[in-house]
Design an enzyme around this catalytic site. Structure first.
Site, PDB file in Angstrom:
ATOM      1  CB  CYS A  20      -0.934  -0.171   1.296  1.00  0.00           C
ATOM      2  SG  CYS A  20      -1.902   1.472   1.438  1.00  0.00           S
ATOM      3  CB  CYS A  32      -0.168   2.369   4.158  1.00  0.00           C
ATOM      4  SG  CYS A  32      -1.921   1.832   3.662  1.00  0.00           S
ATOM      5  CG  ASP A  33       3.219   1.087   4.395  1.00  0.00           C
ATOM      6  OD1 ASP A  33       3.151   1.527   5.446  1.00  0.00           O
ATOM      7  OD2 ASP A  33       3.076  -0.112   4.014  1.00  0.00           O
TER       8      ASP A  33
HETATM    9  C1  FAD Z   1       0.785  -4.448   5.284  1.00  0.00           C
HETATM   10  C2  FAD Z   1      -0.390  -3.331   5.284  1.00  0.00           C
HETATM   11  C3  FAD Z   1      -0.182  -2.223   5.867  1.00  0.00           C
HETATM   12  C4  FAD Z   1      -1.138  -1.238   5.804  1.00  0.00           C
HETATM   13  N1  FAD Z   1      -1.075   0.142   6.523  1.00  0.00           N
HETATM   14  C5  FAD Z   1      -1.925   0.944   6.449  1.00  0.00           C
HETATM   15  C6  FAD Z   1      -1.970   2.137   7.239  1.00  0.00           C
HETATM   16  O1  FAD Z   1      -0.670   2.427   7.477  1.00  0.00           O
HETATM   17  N2  FAD Z   1      -2.955   2.967   7.279  1.00  0.00           N
HETATM   18  C7  FAD Z   1      -4.026   2.728   6.825  1.00  0.00           C
HETATM   19  O2  FAD Z   1      -4.815   3.573   7.019  1.00  0.00           O
HETATM   20  N3  FAD Z   1      -4.158   1.477   6.236  1.00  0.00           N
HETATM   21  C8  FAD Z   1      -3.145   0.594   6.092  1.00  0.00           C
HETATM   22  N4  FAD Z   1      -3.479  -0.498   5.587  1.00  0.00           N
HETATM   23  C9  FAD Z   1      -4.808  -0.681   4.930  1.00  0.00           C
HETATM   24  C10 FAD Z   1      -5.789  -1.322   6.262  1.00  0.00           C
HETATM   25  O3  FAD Z   1      -5.119  -2.324   6.913  1.00  0.00           O
HETATM   26  C11 FAD Z   1      -7.294  -1.774   5.722  1.00  0.00           C
HETATM   27  O4  FAD Z   1      -7.616  -0.737   4.808  1.00  0.00           O
HETATM   28  C12 FAD Z   1      -8.056  -2.026   7.051  1.00  0.00           C
HETATM   29  O5  FAD Z   1      -7.323  -2.954   7.810  1.00  0.00           O
HETATM   30  C13 FAD Z   1      -9.242  -2.675   6.496  1.00  0.00           C
HETATM   31  O6  FAD Z   1     -10.127  -2.768   7.424  1.00  0.00           O
HETATM   32  P1  FAD Z   1     -11.356  -3.929   7.507  1.00  0.00           P
HETATM   33  O7  FAD Z   1     -11.926  -3.990   8.876  1.00  0.00           O
HETATM   34  O8  FAD Z   1     -12.378  -3.652   6.404  1.00  0.00           O
HETATM   35  O9  FAD Z   1     -10.596  -5.430   7.017  1.00  0.00           O
HETATM   36  P2  FAD Z   1      -9.259  -6.098   7.856  1.00  0.00           P
HETATM   37  O10 FAD Z   1      -8.710  -5.231   8.546  1.00  0.00           O
HETATM   38  O11 FAD Z   1      -8.723  -6.815   6.661  1.00  0.00           O
HETATM   39  O12 FAD Z   1     -10.002  -7.123   8.720  1.00  0.00           O
HETATM   40  C14 FAD Z   1     -11.101  -8.004   8.254  1.00  0.00           C
HETATM   41  C15 FAD Z   1     -10.932  -9.082   9.485  1.00  0.00           C
HETATM   42  O13 FAD Z   1     -12.132 -10.041   9.018  1.00  0.00           O
HETATM   43  C16 FAD Z   1     -11.713 -11.136   9.493  1.00  0.00           C
HETATM   44  N5  FAD Z   1     -12.263 -12.174   8.911  1.00  0.00           N
HETATM   45  C17 FAD Z   1     -12.250 -12.737   7.545  1.00  0.00           C
HETATM   46  N6  FAD Z   1     -12.750 -13.743   7.081  1.00  0.00           N
HETATM   47  C18 FAD Z   1     -13.318 -14.328   8.200  1.00  0.00           C
HETATM   48  C19 FAD Z   1     -14.307 -15.159   8.790  1.00  0.00           C
HETATM   49  N7  FAD Z   1     -14.603 -16.253   7.798  1.00  0.00           N
HETATM   50  N8  FAD Z   1     -14.604 -15.475   9.927  1.00  0.00           N
HETATM   51  C20 FAD Z   1     -14.165 -14.505  10.807  1.00  0.00           C
HETATM   52  N9  FAD Z   1     -13.552 -13.283  10.562  1.00  0.00           N
HETATM   53  C21 FAD Z   1     -13.070 -13.372   9.294  1.00  0.00           C
HETATM   54  C22 FAD Z   1     -10.213 -11.257   9.248  1.00  0.00           C
HETATM   55  O14 FAD Z   1      -9.595 -12.139  10.003  1.00  0.00           O
HETATM   56  C23 FAD Z   1      -9.966  -9.946   9.871  1.00  0.00           C
HETATM   57  O15 FAD Z   1      -9.889  -9.669  11.337  1.00  0.00           O
HETATM   58  C24 FAD Z   1      -2.357  -1.443   5.461  1.00  0.00           C
HETATM   59  C25 FAD Z   1      -2.661  -2.720   4.871  1.00  0.00           C
HETATM   60  C26 FAD Z   1      -1.722  -3.679   4.974  1.00  0.00           C
HETATM   61  C27 FAD Z   1      -1.831  -4.962   4.251  1.00  0.00           C
END
Ligand code: FAD
Length: 323
Positions: free
Chosen positions: A133, A136-137
């Site tokens: 990303c 992000c980084d």
């Molecule tokens: C390496 C990295 C660095 C990042 N750095 C930043 C940053 O610095 N700043 C920023 O704003 N964004 C950053 N991002 C992006 C950010 O992490 C995501 O946009 C954000 O986490 C999305 O949130 P979410 O809740 O939609 O999904 P996620 O954080 O992906 O969470 C989804 C959740 O659903 C759960 N899940 C999935 N399937 C199931 C299932 N079948 N049963 C139960 N649970 C399940 C997963 O385990 C997880 O807990 C980064 C992403 C990555 C990969």
């Protein structure tokens, strides 16, 4: 039976839980067995989440979100959802341990997964020079020579954006032509900080504590070479985690869950979706958290429209579970 079950423990799920719990809906949040906390568990410094002027470590931010959700009465279960029945007024959520939980409303916030190269050192160096990303980084790579892998629009966008910080950006692509749209290609070709490495794939990432180079393999001749870099951005695609709802919820052409307008309402009454699983564009922690808020408020409003006897049944079961 619950009033509300939230699936996913990323910023979207925990924010939805904070709102639902403060609305006295006593949410049950299914956090996943091994990936609880979501994508930010895989990173180090998060410098763009408001409220932390010095930045915060990804896992610490997620622990704080969980504590905030639990403080108001969210129950967190560390298991995976294995199947869902979303039709009808009562939704059924089955977990890995075989138990089934019922709820009147479900918030689906399972996030999305960046495609990986599948190399052994990729995970080890994630947050230490390997990133998915640029938004992000990118800031961490000021004046460095870095590489972007990919040949589509997102790879061109990431590479072009990264030239704001990096001294040089190598774009590594398996073929000798790009998949990206012409306008994105033209922009990248015109940028003198971007250098293309054609017909090449990443065979290995090197560095003890942080990325210091790549081993490249020529996809035509098979010859190997090395490239000194201080960071690697993998931009080969992103897959929303929707397999549990295929055939039950409408999806968009991009593969995200379809929601009505700016709401979180899916094609199934009582089912709401939030976070990266609905977002083909922004995919940031703060946008995911914001859409978790929308989902909790939509679910709260939906519950008020249900027959009183159904709501009473859910409240009785919640009371019994609490005692
Ligand atoms: C390496 C990295 C660095 C990042 N750095 C930043 C940053 O610095 N700043 C920023 O704003 N964004 C950053 N991002 C992006 C950010 O992490 C995501 O946009 C954000 O986490 C999305 O949130 P979410 O809740 O939609 O999904 P996620 O954080 O992906 O969470 C989804 C959740 O659903 C759960 N899940 C999935 N399937 C199931 C299932 N079948 N049963 C139960 N649970 C399940 C997963 O385990 C997880 O807990 C980064 C992403 C990555 C990969």
């Amino acid at each position: 039976m619950r009033q509300i079950i939230i699936i996913g423990s990323g910023p979207a799920g925990y924010t939805a839980a904070i709102y639902a719990a403060r609305a006295n809906l006593k949410p049950l949040l299914i956090a996943s067995s091994v990936e609880a906390g979501g994508e930010l568990m895989n990173t180090t410094d998060v410098e763009n989440f408001p409220g932390f002027p010095e930045g915060i470590q990804g896992p610490e931010l997620m622990t704080k979100m969980q504590e905030q959700a639990e403080r108001f009465g969210t129950e967190v279960v560390y298991d995976d959802v294995t199947s869902l029945e979303l039709t009808g007024p009562t939704k059924k959520v089955t977990l890995g341990d075989g138990s089934t939980h019922e709820a009147l409303a479900v918030i689906f916030s399972t996030g999305s997964a960046y495609r990986k190269l599948g190399l052994s050192d990729e995970e080890r160096l994630s947050g230490h020079g390997v990133s998915w990303c640029a938004t992000c980084d990118g800031f961490f790579f000021k004046n460095k020579t870095i590489a972007v892998v990919g040949g589509g629009d997102s790879a061109m966008e990431e590479a072009t954006f990264l030239t704001r910080f990096a001294e040089k950006v190598h774009v590594i692509h398996r073929k000798d032509t790009l998949r990206a749209s012409k306008i994105m290609q033209d922009r990248a070709f015109a940028n003198d900080k971007i250098e293309f490495v054609w017909n090449a794939e990443v065979a290995g990432i090197t560095g003890a504590d942080a990325v210091d180079g790549l081993r490249l393999r020529d996809t035509v001749t098979g010859d190997e070479s090395t490239l000194d870099i201080g960071g690697l951005f993998v931009a080969i695609g992103n897959d929303p985690r929707t397999h549990l709802v295929h055939g039950q919820l409408d999806l968009t052409p991009e593969g995200t869950i379809a929601v009505a307008g700016r709401s979180s309402k899916t094609s199934q009454a009582g089912v709401f979706a939030a976070g990266d699983v609905v977002d083909p564009t922004y995919r940031q922690a703060v946008t995911a958290a914001a859409s978790g808020t929308v989902a909790a408020l939509d679910a709260e409003h939906y519950l008020t429209t249900l027959p009183k006897d159904l709501l009473a049944k859910a409240s009785e079961s919640e009371l019994a579970a609490a005692n």
